[in-house]
Design a protein around this motif. Structure first.
Motif, PDB file in Angstrom:
ATOM      1  N   PHE A 200       0.856  -1.182   0.000  1.00 44.18           N
ATOM      2  CA  PHE A 200       0.000   0.000   0.000  1.00 44.18           C
ATOM      3  C   PHE A 200       0.893   1.232   0.000  1.00 44.18           C
ATOM      4  O   PHE A 200       1.548   1.529   1.002  1.00 44.18           O
ATOM      5  CB  PHE A 200      -0.891   0.024   1.240  1.00 44.18           C
ATOM      6  N   SER A 213      -0.768  -5.862  -0.844  1.00 36.70           N
ATOM      7  CA  SER A 213      -2.033  -5.354  -1.374  1.00 36.70           C
ATOM      8  C   SER A 213      -2.434  -6.154  -2.609  1.00 36.70           C
ATOM      9  O   SER A 213      -3.610  -6.434  -2.815  1.00 36.70           O
ATOM     10  CB  SER A 213      -1.894  -3.874  -1.726  1.00 36.70           C
ATOM     11  N   CYS A 302      -3.874   0.783 -10.519  1.00 38.64           N
ATOM     12  CA  CYS A 302      -3.452   2.183 -10.435  1.00 38.64           C
ATOM     13  C   CYS A 302      -4.591   3.069  -9.938  1.00 38.64           C
ATOM     14  O   CYS A 302      -4.364   4.015  -9.170  1.00 38.64           O
ATOM     15  CB  CYS A 302      -2.944   2.661 -11.793  1.00 38.64           C
ATOM     16  N   GLU A 305      -4.778   2.512  -6.171  1.00 33.14           N
ATOM     17  CA  GLU A 305      -3.714   3.217  -5.460  1.00 33.14           C
ATOM     18  C   GLU A 305      -4.018   4.712  -5.373  1.00 33.14           C
ATOM     19  O   GLU A 305      -3.813   5.334  -4.321  1.00 33.14           O
ATOM     20  CB  GLU A 305      -2.377   2.990  -6.157  1.00 33.14           C
ATOM     21  N   HIS A 349       1.180   6.047 -10.881  1.00 28.23           N
ATOM     22  CA  HIS A 349       1.253   4.690 -10.340  1.00 28.23           C
ATOM     23  C   HIS A 349       1.611   3.674 -11.430  1.00 28.23           C
ATOM     24  O   HIS A 349       2.308   2.691 -11.157  1.00 28.23           O
ATOM     25  CB  HIS A 349      -0.053   4.335  -9.638  1.00 28.23           C
ATOM     26  N   SER A 389      -5.663  -3.990  -3.114  1.00 26.07           N
ATOM     27  CA  SER A 389      -5.993  -3.839  -4.526  1.00 26.07           C
ATOM     28  C   SER A 389      -6.514  -5.122  -5.160  1.00 26.07           C
ATOM     29  O   SER A 389      -7.491  -5.099  -5.912  1.00 26.07           O
ATOM     30  CB  SER A 389      -4.739  -3.350  -5.270  1.00 26.07           C
TER      31      SER A 389
END
Length: 686
Positions: A200, A213, A302, A305, A349, A389
């Motif tokens: 993360f 993640s 992405c 994030e 990201h 994620s």
């Protein structure tokens, strides 16, 4: 409520009511535990009516015999479709190459599959299914080395622990490249590394490599951007970010300060991205191709994030399961609007992932260029954080509310709760094993091998409901044969070795099935004993990797000295009354190991390590991996299971760079001893 009907429902859902613990004792899951686990599997079981309704629904689904979108099969074998289609039905099979095969189902409803490996399309009765045509076995050491008698060796290293000048306080791909060159020069054919999974970015205090993640992407902190974009670009970014002094301070620390390193390197990466976006560099096209190939999975990561970082910065809940409903769905209009409003942040990201990807690509390329037969062996964590994620983007294929762990076993008598989520067996089947296949491919993208952590999870996982203790879980079964076929197929497609960490409570027949599919098990010197006798090298199995220790155990020097016992006593895990007995038991084990090594207990630690290295080196194991800690006679533990801040887990750093480390007193000769022992093992196998 009838326990019998509840157990019928548990069985239909794939839960084991009865199981055998590590001591061979029969165990039975309590009804209240079954109800809780079933509820978190999405199956109502809180009342007799709910149990009966759920059973009826599951029985109806079973009788419907609906084919999943992907079937796995052995290439060249028969595919039995008799339960779904009648004899004589016409079929057509199209391989990935475009080659077509056709025919009719025989009297048993079977068709003969071609010997070709890969993914194919099967058209039958106006339906189209996908087939995974797998080899009998995964790639072996013999396949990769081109020698049936090959007995290779390598090192295992914690990537973050490596040191190089200018690393900013954390081991990275540049340090890994140095280790690869140095190890290859000494005859190593593999470097096994700790997980490189995405963490993360907005929560740098969460840094355990086994609680990521997402297992689909990489940790950008490992990227070593100078090896991709050049030193000038990185120096400029460091100057623009104003972090030069802080990077130097962090580099000088004896332990990794993960939060500080993450904040500092992130500022540098953002400055690097800002410079990159101005254009005028030769890498833009490669980045664009990377982003296009990453497709929906990369875009979703992405977006996660970016959104996650925004919410953490605003002091809002970081766990997506606590987000507003419209943000929990990656495909929602709200997420589309967010993406349209924050393209630069999402691109950043993706840029960070590109740097990490290219860094690991360089490492594996360097390993092969140096002549390594295997190269990098990546580490695949058994699960991912349910708040992360991967769980957010693959909700239908994971079980984010149940936690993976282990019942009491020889490694931990209290049991373990790892706080990570697992795949849903039903979700995997329903979605054609998409999440599992993409995870394998990502793990093998830049590696010659893959270590599957807690490989028993391919067959069953110990799942624990929220708020329950490690003992209050149950085993959930997984489609073992399907997963083994997919692993074998991806192993061949990537020409990569597969290792399965099979330590702890292992179900009967599990290791045999793994071996039959060419997946190497794992044998650890400290565990290869029984009745105060260590297994002689000639009796070790030839279908498992051999090693002296693991990241969850003390290195041999520390084990002989009882370092782990001292630490646990300091933490209060072993009280004053228990400590003498613990040291007595360790001393008996140490005496037994010394006898097996042909040494006396008073032998200096370095000499004991030499003997231990030769001991595992002459075993029939196709591959021996020596932890860097044992190569360097370090007593320091990498990780103390069951602790968080009480012990500096995942924070240790080497004081020397890889070249100096392997040239240290005794280390060079120790690796030469291992290489010689492997040659002896190879000769004895021919």
């Amino acid at each position: 409520m009838s326990d019998a009907r509840l157990e019928d429902l548990a069985h239909a859902a794939g839960l084991a009511v009865h199981w055998t613990d590590a001591d061979g004792r029969a165990q039975r899951v309590a009804p209240e535990v079954l109800r809780s686990v079933l509820q978190h599997l999405g199956i109502d079981a809180q009342s007799e009516t709910q149990v009966e309704t759920s059973l009826a629904a599951m029985n109806a689904l079973e009788h419907a015999r609906v084919l999943p979108p992907l079937l796995t099969a052995d290439a060249g074998a028969e595919l039995d479709l008799g339960a779904h289609f009648s004899e004589g039905l016409a079929w057509k099979l199209i391989e990935e190459s475009g080659q077509e095969h056709s025919g009719r189902l025989d009297s048993r409803g079977c068709l003969a599959l071609p010997p070709s490996l890969g993914y194919a399309r099967l058209q039958i009765a106006e339906q189209e299914l996908s087939l995974a045509l797998a080899p009998a076995r995964a790639c072996s050491v013999a396949d990769l080395a081109g020698n049936p008698q090959a007995r290779l060796w390598g090192l295992s290293a914690q990537l973050y622990s490596l040191r190089r000048e200018g690393d900013g306080g954390l081991g990275d791909c540049a340090a890994l490249e140095i280790l690869i060159h140095e190890a290859a020069a000494r005859g190593a054919d593999a470097i096994a590394i700790s997980p490189t999974h995405a963490m993360f970015a907005a929560l740098p205090e969460q840094y355990s490599p086994y609680s990521p993640s997402s297992r689909l992407f990489f940790n950008p902190l490992y990227s070593a951007a100078e090896n991709v974009l050049g030193e000038f670009a990185v120096r400029q970014a460091i100057a623009d970010a104003g972090v030069a002094d802080e990077l130097a301070r962090l580099e000088a620390l004896p332990l990794i300060d993960w939060p500080a390193v993450a904040r500092c390197k992130t500022r540098m990466l953002r400055a690097l991205h800002a410079g990159f976006r101005r254009g005028g560099n030769p890498f833009q096209e490669d980045f664009s191709r990377f982003r296009a190939r990453g497709g929906d999975a990369l875009e979703q990561h992405c977006r996660f994030e970016a959104l996650h970082g925004q919410r953490v910065a605003a002091g809002q809940p970081h766990d997506w399961r606590e987000w507003p409903e419209e943000l929990r769905d990656p495909a929602s209009p709200a997420l589309q609007r967010f993406a349209a409003e924050h393209p630069d942040e999402i691109e950043y990201h993706a840029f960070a992932q590109w740097l990490a990807d290219r860094g690991l690509y360089r490492c594996q390329s360097a390993a092969r260029s140096c002549g390594m037969q295997i190269g990098l062996i990546a580490d695949l964590a058994v699960g991912a954080d349910g708040a992360g994620s991967q769980a957010w983007s693959r909700q239908a294929e994971l079980l984010p509310s149940l936690s993976v762990g282990a019942p009491p076993d020889i490694l931990n008598r209290a049991g373990q709760n790892w706080g990570i989520s697992a795949f849903s067996p039903q979700g995997l089947r329903k979605h054609g094993y998409r999440a599992f296949i993409e995870m394998l491919r990502r793990g093998l993208a830049h590696a010659g091998g893959l270590r599957i952590d807690h490989a028993m999870g391919l067959s069953r996982l110990w799942l624990i409901p929220p708020g329950a203790g490690p003992r209050e879980g149950a085993y959930l079964s997984y489609p073992f044969e399907d997963l083994l076929r997919l692993i074998a197929l991806e192993s061949h497609r990537h020409r990569a070795l597969i290792l399965g960490e099979d330590l702890g409570t292992v179900a009967e027949g599990f290791r045999e099935r793994m071996s039959s599919r060419g997946i190497l098990g794992m044998r650890v010197l400290l565990f290869e004993q029984q009745d105060n006798r260590f297994t002689p090298p000639g009796e070790w199995p030839g279908d498992a990797m051999a090693t002296t220790s693991t990241h969850d155990l003390p290195p041999l020097a520390g084990w002989f000295d009882g370092v782990d016992l001292k630490v646990r006593a300091e933490l209060g895990e072993i009280n004053d009354e228990q400590l003498p007995a613990a040291f007595d038991a360790r001393e008996r084990d140490a005496q037994a190991l010394c006898r097996s090594l042909g040494q006396v207990r008073q032998t200096p630690p370095a000499a004991l390590l030499d003997a231990a290295v030769e001991f595992v080196g002459v075993t029939p194991a196709p591959l021996v991996l020596l932890p860097l800690e044992d190569a360097c006679v370090s007593p320091v533990m990498v990780n103390l299971p069951g602790t968080l801040d009480e012990h500096p887990n995942w924070r240790r750093r080497w004081s020397l760079e890889p070249g100096a480390l392997l040239d240290s007193e005794g280390v060079h000769q120790r690796l030469a001893r291992l290489a010689s022992a492997r040659c002896l093992a190879e000769k004895s196998s021919s």
